[in-house]
Write an enzyme that holds these catalytic residues in place. Structure first.
Site, short mmCIF file in Angstrom:
data_model
loop_
_atom_site.label_atom_id
_atom_site.label_comp_id
_atom_site.label_asym_id
_atom_site.label_seq_id
_atom_site.Cartn_x
_atom_site.Cartn_y
_atom_site.Cartn_z
N THR A 44 0.85 -1.20 0.00
CA THR A 44 0.00 0.00 0.00
C THR A 44 0.88 1.25 0.00
O THR A 44 1.96 1.25 0.60
CB THR A 44 -0.90 -0.02 1.25
OG1 THR A 44 -1.72 -1.20 1.20
CG2 THR A 44 -1.80 1.20 1.32
N ASP A 83 8.04 4.09 5.19
CA ASP A 83 8.15 5.52 5.51
C ASP A 83 9.56 5.90 5.91
O ASP A 83 10.01 7.01 5.67
CB ASP A 83 7.17 5.87 6.62
CG ASP A 83 5.74 5.60 6.19
OD1 ASP A 83 5.32 6.18 5.17
OD2 ASP A 83 5.07 4.78 6.84
N GLY A 135 0.10 4.89 5.63
CA GLY A 135 -1.23 4.74 5.03
C GLY A 135 -2.18 3.97 5.91
O GLY A 135 -3.25 3.54 5.46
N GLU A 175 -0.32 -5.23 6.00
CA GLU A 175 0.97 -5.26 5.31
C GLU A 175 1.93 -6.22 6.02
O GLU A 175 2.63 -7.00 5.38
CB GLU A 175 1.58 -3.85 5.26
CG GLU A 175 0.82 -2.91 4.34
CD GLU A 175 1.38 -1.50 4.37
OE1 GLU A 175 1.41 -0.88 3.30
OE2 GLU A 175 1.78 -1.01 5.43
C1 5RP Z 1 1.20 2.26 4.21
C2 5RP Z 1 2.68 2.19 4.19
C3 5RP Z 1 3.37 2.71 2.98
O1 5RP Z 1 4.12 1.67 2.42
C4 5RP Z 1 4.27 3.84 3.38
O2 5RP Z 1 3.47 4.84 3.97
C5 5RP Z 1 5.03 4.42 2.18
O3 5RP Z 1 4.15 5.07 1.31
P1 5RP Z 1 4.70 5.88 0.05
O4 5RP Z 1 5.32 4.89 -0.88
O5 5RP Z 1 3.45 6.54 -0.52
O6 5RP Z 1 5.69 6.89 0.56
O7 5RP Z 1 3.33 1.73 5.11
O8 5RP Z 1 0.69 1.85 5.45
#
Ligand code: 5RP
Length: 227
Positions: free
Chosen positions: A32, A89, A101, A107
């Site tokens: 995600t 992140d 997210g 996940e």
């Molecule tokens: C969602 C996550 C995402 O993988 C994380 O937030 C990274 O997102 P992005 O690729 O949009 O920076 O852990 O829960």
């Protein structure tokens, strides 16, 4: 969940690098976030070229991207992922902070069920020491208690607020998210154990020692880290 915005090219390069490792006839965990979405779209292009795969989505959002990209779907009840591709992140020494997210519970289930978990990030995600707030998915009734316990651990809790909805974020699982600012995380394994022990915490966003490869997109190409 679009790929637009900062570091778009780096995200796309990392995503395509990981998707190149997907083999015919396999099951793929679908992460995600914007970088994972770039990977799902890249996988969809390979499916259009004849690749036979089935994806296990980690969220409603990932399922939707996969459907739009033409990636056939299955569930954990029917198949075990050979490989999972997901974003992060923050990344430090092979450990990850996830949950930006609010999808980190599913996940973690899908990513760790896979034989190989490939992380896809742009270069901005690499840090020396993890230090971003740790997302905690919590039972709604338990949120005030968990916030107190985060304070006991020396942290500062913040109930994640929704955007374009009054009140808190509600996860795909019907829970809330408390972001726990615990400063520098010098011992991710110990903190992970402490957070897992808190009653009411369904899952936290520390992913310790579970990445097989980390594909870091840069302006020049992709660096693949093997923790
Ligand atoms: C969602 C996550 C995402 O993988 C994380 O937030 C990274 O997102 P992005 O690729 O949009 O920076 O852990 O829960």
């Amino acid at each position: 969940m679009t790929e637009s915005g900062a570091n778009e090219g780096q995200k796309r390069r990392a995503a395509e690098s990981a998707v190149a490792a997907v083999e015919d006839g396999t099951v793929v965990g679908l992460g995600t976030g914007s970088t994972a979405a770039a990977a799902i779209r890249a996988l969809g292009r390979r499916v259009a070229d004849g690749l036979d795969v089935r994806g296990v989505p980690t969220s409603h959002a990932a399922r939707r991207v996969a459907r739009d990209a033409g990636v056939p779907l299955t569930t954990l009840a029917d198949a075990t992922p050979d490989v999972a591709i997901d974003g992060a992140d923050q990344v430090a020494d092979g450990d990850l902070l996830k949950g930006g997210g609010a999808a980190h519970t599913r996940e973690k289930v899908v990513d760790t069920a896979a034989d190989r978990f490939l992380v896809v990030v742009d270069a901005s995600k690499r840090v020396d020491v993890l230090d971003a707030p740790v997302p905690l998915e919590v039972l709604a009734d338990a949120a005030p208690v968990v916030e107190d316990r985060v304070g006991d651990l020396g942290g500062t809790p913040e109930l994640r607020a929704a955007e374009r909805k009054d009140g808190p974020v509600v996860t795909d699982n019907g829970n809330l998210v408390v972001d726990a600012d615990l400063g520098r995380i010098d011992d991710p394994e110990a903190l992970a154990a402490s957070l897992s022990a808190l009653p009411g915490v369904v899952e936290h966003g520390l992913f310790v020692g579970v990445a097989y490869e980390i594909h870091v997109g840069t302006d020049e190409g992709v660096e693949v880290l093997e923790p």
